[in-house]
Enzyme design. Structure first.
Site, PDB file in Angstrom:
ATOM      1  N   ASP A 154       0.837  -1.204   0.000  1.00 55.29           N
ATOM      2  CA  ASP A 154       0.000   0.000   0.000  1.00 55.29           C
ATOM      3  C   ASP A 154       0.869   1.251   0.000  1.00 55.29           C
ATOM      4  O   ASP A 154       2.048   1.192   0.354  1.00 55.29           O
ATOM      5  CB  ASP A 154      -0.832   0.043   1.289  1.00 55.29           C
ATOM      6  CG  ASP A 154      -1.914  -1.010   1.278  1.00 55.29           C
ATOM      7  OD1 ASP A 154      -2.180  -1.560   0.203  1.00 55.29           O
ATOM      8  OD2 ASP A 154      -2.470  -1.269   2.360  1.00 55.29           O
ATOM      9  N   LYS A 156      -2.799   4.176  -3.271  1.00 54.25           N
ATOM     10  CA  LYS A 156      -3.316   5.450  -3.784  1.00 54.25           C
ATOM     11  C   LYS A 156      -2.371   6.570  -3.350  1.00 54.25           C
ATOM     12  O   LYS A 156      -1.915   6.590  -2.221  1.00 54.25           O
ATOM     13  CB  LYS A 156      -4.686   5.699  -3.167  1.00 54.25           C
ATOM     14  CG  LYS A 156      -5.584   6.559  -4.030  1.00 54.25           C
ATOM     15  CD  LYS A 156      -6.905   6.834  -3.345  1.00 54.25           C
ATOM     16  CE  LYS A 156      -7.588   5.590  -2.799  1.00 54.25           C
ATOM     17  NZ  LYS A 156      -8.907   5.811  -2.214  1.00 54.25           N
ATOM     18  N   MET A 161      -9.257   7.135   9.559  1.00 53.31           N
ATOM     19  CA  MET A 161      -9.644   7.864   8.347  1.00 53.31           C
ATOM     20  C   MET A 161     -10.637   8.991   8.658  1.00 53.31           C
ATOM     21  O   MET A 161     -11.714   9.067   8.065  1.00 53.31           O
ATOM     22  CB  MET A 161     -10.245   6.891   7.318  1.00 53.31           C
ATOM     23  CG  MET A 161      -9.228   5.904   6.803  1.00 53.31           C
ATOM     24  SD  MET A 161      -9.946   4.709   5.668  1.00 53.31           S
ATOM     25  CE  MET A 161     -10.614   3.512   6.791  1.00 53.31           C
TER      26      MET A 161
HETATM   27  C1  SAM Z   1      -7.232   2.386   5.331  1.00 55.57           C
HETATM   28  S1  SAM Z   1      -6.966   2.572   7.033  1.00 55.57           S
HETATM   29  C2  SAM Z   1      -5.934   1.201   7.322  1.00 55.57           C
HETATM   30  C3  SAM Z   1      -5.726   0.878   8.755  1.00 55.57           C
HETATM   31  C4  SAM Z   1      -4.707  -0.215   8.959  1.00 55.57           C
HETATM   32  N1  SAM Z   1      -5.160  -1.459   8.405  1.00 55.57           N
HETATM   33  C5  SAM Z   1      -4.351  -0.377  10.432  1.00 55.57           C
HETATM   34  O1  SAM Z   1      -4.695  -1.418  11.019  1.00 55.57           O
HETATM   35  O2  SAM Z   1      -3.676   0.495  10.974  1.00 55.57           O
HETATM   36  C6  SAM Z   1      -5.888   3.952   7.090  1.00 55.57           C
HETATM   37  C7  SAM Z   1      -6.040   4.778   8.346  1.00 55.57           C
HETATM   38  O3  SAM Z   1      -5.262   4.237   9.402  1.00 55.57           O
HETATM   39  C8  SAM Z   1      -4.814   5.275  10.243  1.00 55.57           C
HETATM   40  N2  SAM Z   1      -3.347   5.267  10.252  1.00 55.57           N
HETATM   41  C9  SAM Z   1      -2.539   4.440   9.578  1.00 55.57           C
HETATM   42  N3  SAM Z   1      -1.247   4.697   9.876  1.00 55.57           N
HETATM   43  C10 SAM Z   1      -1.258   5.693  10.769  1.00 55.57           C
HETATM   44  C11 SAM Z   1      -0.232   6.402  11.467  1.00 55.57           C
HETATM   45  N4  SAM Z   1       1.068   6.103  11.292  1.00 55.57           N
HETATM   46  N5  SAM Z   1      -0.599   7.377  12.310  1.00 55.57           N
HETATM   47  C12 SAM Z   1      -1.883   7.690  12.507  1.00 55.57           C
HETATM   48  N6  SAM Z   1      -2.886   7.049  11.889  1.00 55.57           N
HETATM   49  C13 SAM Z   1      -2.591   6.076  11.037  1.00 55.57           C
HETATM   50  C14 SAM Z   1      -5.332   6.582   9.650  1.00 55.57           C
HETATM   51  O4  SAM Z   1      -6.549   6.881  10.280  1.00 55.57           O
HETATM   52  C15 SAM Z   1      -5.536   6.186   8.208  1.00 55.57           C
HETATM   53  O5  SAM Z   1      -6.464   7.026   7.572  1.00 55.57           O
END
Ligand code: SAM
Length: 456
Positions: free
Chosen positions: A234, A256, A368
């Site tokens: 991703d 994306k 998100m």
């Molecule tokens: C499509 S979701 C995927 C989540 C992922 N599968 C997980 O378990 O962390 C993406 C969202 O995860 C959160 N996210 C992912 N990495 C992050 C980070 N390093 N810091 C803060 N939020 C994060 C944000 O809210 C982002 O919009």
């Protein structure tokens, strides 16, 4: 002697005359080590005397007697004997590395004499990574190699068989005492190689990449990345994590990015299936945990429908890592007994059940939170405008930032701080429990801890 000019070798000392001088514990240890390598050891429990090194192949002076050591050095030069004077690097022809030994597998670590401490520390790290099972596993590999060579199996087919054995569960079987099962598995792989067969169908591993810090990958994910033929990842998976892939691993970005659409889910499924059918070890690497708002379930369904073997390695989700890295204990005793994870990703500003959820749990973690204004407005209306909230952006990376504010003003505070995505919203009284304690990036944390430890 030039400290960087050592050349590593693994010597065959079988029945070679090796002389060890000295009464020290080190001398005993060296004599034992040489004996276990098959050498004919002459251990003289005293300092050097003229003639000691005559006819020797290798010698170690562990006597702690500088004058005698100088004389030993002179005789070694005359007799052309390779001498090691313990702890006196400039008098050594060779130095012994720190060693991780697992049966026939030996990993030698040398700092060219710069830091025996570092060599030992690294040895201890490697020892925790490679358990005792690697001894019998190396022997198993050796037996397979000898038989395949004897049978005249072509080189590329052999390489494929070794790769299959390395990726198989044989090491896990050996770790649990299943030597017979491991041998049977090796034999199956060997038989298919003898029949000229390459692996018909590979495997897809859905692995969690964690929230950003490469230290937060599981050992399982690290191992499979090092071995993978191809990794589909991703956009959220950063370069620090991708560096853990093996040198021959092909990287495919299916995420994306600003101004560029991601590959469609159907196209990703197809690419995963095609790569696995070509016999590859395929890793589908997803930010955080593959099953939390990651569409991992859909990919597993598609792969199973196509008859492709698939397994899942869970990851550290941002849902837990973002609050933890900001010092927010999501179920702090006496403050919260329940927590819910929800996505804010909906064009109308969050899921319909947001209000229901917010009133039924103590802590709400919103991933998100694209339309933060609307989400925060809805939550403020139902929870009251003072409920503590925090936005954690780029959690666990060097760019991590945390903004705390009451829910009614969190959107304005986040805007003013110009936070970069990805970010996670946390709402609940737990937000302020440890306010002020935030996990800083490692270097800053260490400097901070050092400042505390040193007298002011
Ligand atoms: C499509 S979701 C995927 C989540 C992922 N599968 C997980 O378990 O962390 C993406 C969202 O995860 C959160 N996210 C992912 N990495 C992050 C980070 N390093 N810091 C803060 N939020 C994060 C944000 O809210 C982002 O919009």
């Amino acid at each position: 002697m030039n400290a960087t000019a050592y050349y590593p070798v693994v010597l065959d000392l079988h029945e070679r005359r090796c002389v060890v001088l000295g009464t020290t514990a080190l001398a005993e240890e060296k004599a034992l080590g040489l004996r276990s390598a098959g050498a004919t050891v002459v251990h003289l429990p005293r300092a050097f005397e003229p003639g000691d090194l005559v006819g020797a192949y290798l010698a170690i002076d562990a006597s702690d007697d500088p004058e005698a050591q100088r004389a030993a050095r002179a005789e070694a030069d005359r007799e052309r004997v390779l001498l090691n004077v313990a702890d006196v690097t400039h008098q050594c022809d060779w130095i012994a590395p720190a060693l991780v030994k697992r049966g026939p597998l030996q990993i030698a670590i040398s700092t060219s004499g710069e830091s025996p401490f570092l060599a030992r520390a690294l040895r201890e790290r490697i020892e925790t990574m490679l358990g005792e099972e690697w001894g019998p596993f190396t022997a198993l590999m050796g037996r397979m190699r000898r038989r395949l060579r004897r049978a005249g199996v072509p080189g590329d087919v052999q390489q494929d068989a070794y790769r299959r054995l390395l990726r198989s569960s044989a090491t896990a079987m050996l770790r649990e005492g299943g030597a017979d099962s491991a041998a049977a598995l090796a034999l199956t792989i060997e038989q298919s190689a003898r029949n000229g067969g390459r692996e018909a169908v590979g495997e897809v591993v859905l692995a969690g990449a964690g929230p950003g810090d490469p230290d937060l990958l599981t050992l399982g994910a690290r191992a499979v990345l090092a071995d993978a033929d191809v990794v589909f990842h991703d956009a959220l998976v950063g370069p620090d994590v991708l560096r853990l892939c093996g040198p021959r691993t092909r990287l495919v970005d299916v995420g994306k990015r600003a101004g560029r659409r991601s590959a469609s889910q159907a196209a990703i499924n197809e690419a995963l299936i095609a790569a696995a059918r070509a016999g590859d070890l395929v890793v589908r690497l997803k930010g955080g945990d593959p099953f939390l708002f990651g569409r991992g379930g859909e990919e597993v369904e598609a792969l199973e429908r196509a008859g492709v073997p698939v397994r899942v390695i869970p990851g550290v989700s941002a849902a837990l890592a973002a609050p933890a890295a900001a010092g927010i204990p999501v179920t702090h005793r006496g403050v919260a007994t329940s927590v819910a994870f929800v996505t804010g990703h909906r064009a109308d500003g969050g899921p319909a059940a947001l209000e229901d959820l917010a009133t039924s749990v103590d802590t709400l973690v919103v991933l998100m939170p694209a339309d933060l204004e609307t989400i925060a407005g809805r939550l403020a209306a139902i929870l009251g405008s003072d409920r503590p909230a925090a936005i954690v952006s780029q959690a666990t990376t060097a760019g991590q930032r945390v903004v705390r504010a009451p829910i009614a003003s969190i959107a304005a505070a986040a805007r003013a701080a110009h936070l970069e995505p990805p970010s996670t919203l946390i709402v609940g009284n737990v937000v302020d429990v440890l306010a002020g304690i935030e996990n800083l990036p490692a270097t800053e944390r260490e400097i901070f801890a050092g400042a505390l430890a040193s007298p002011v």
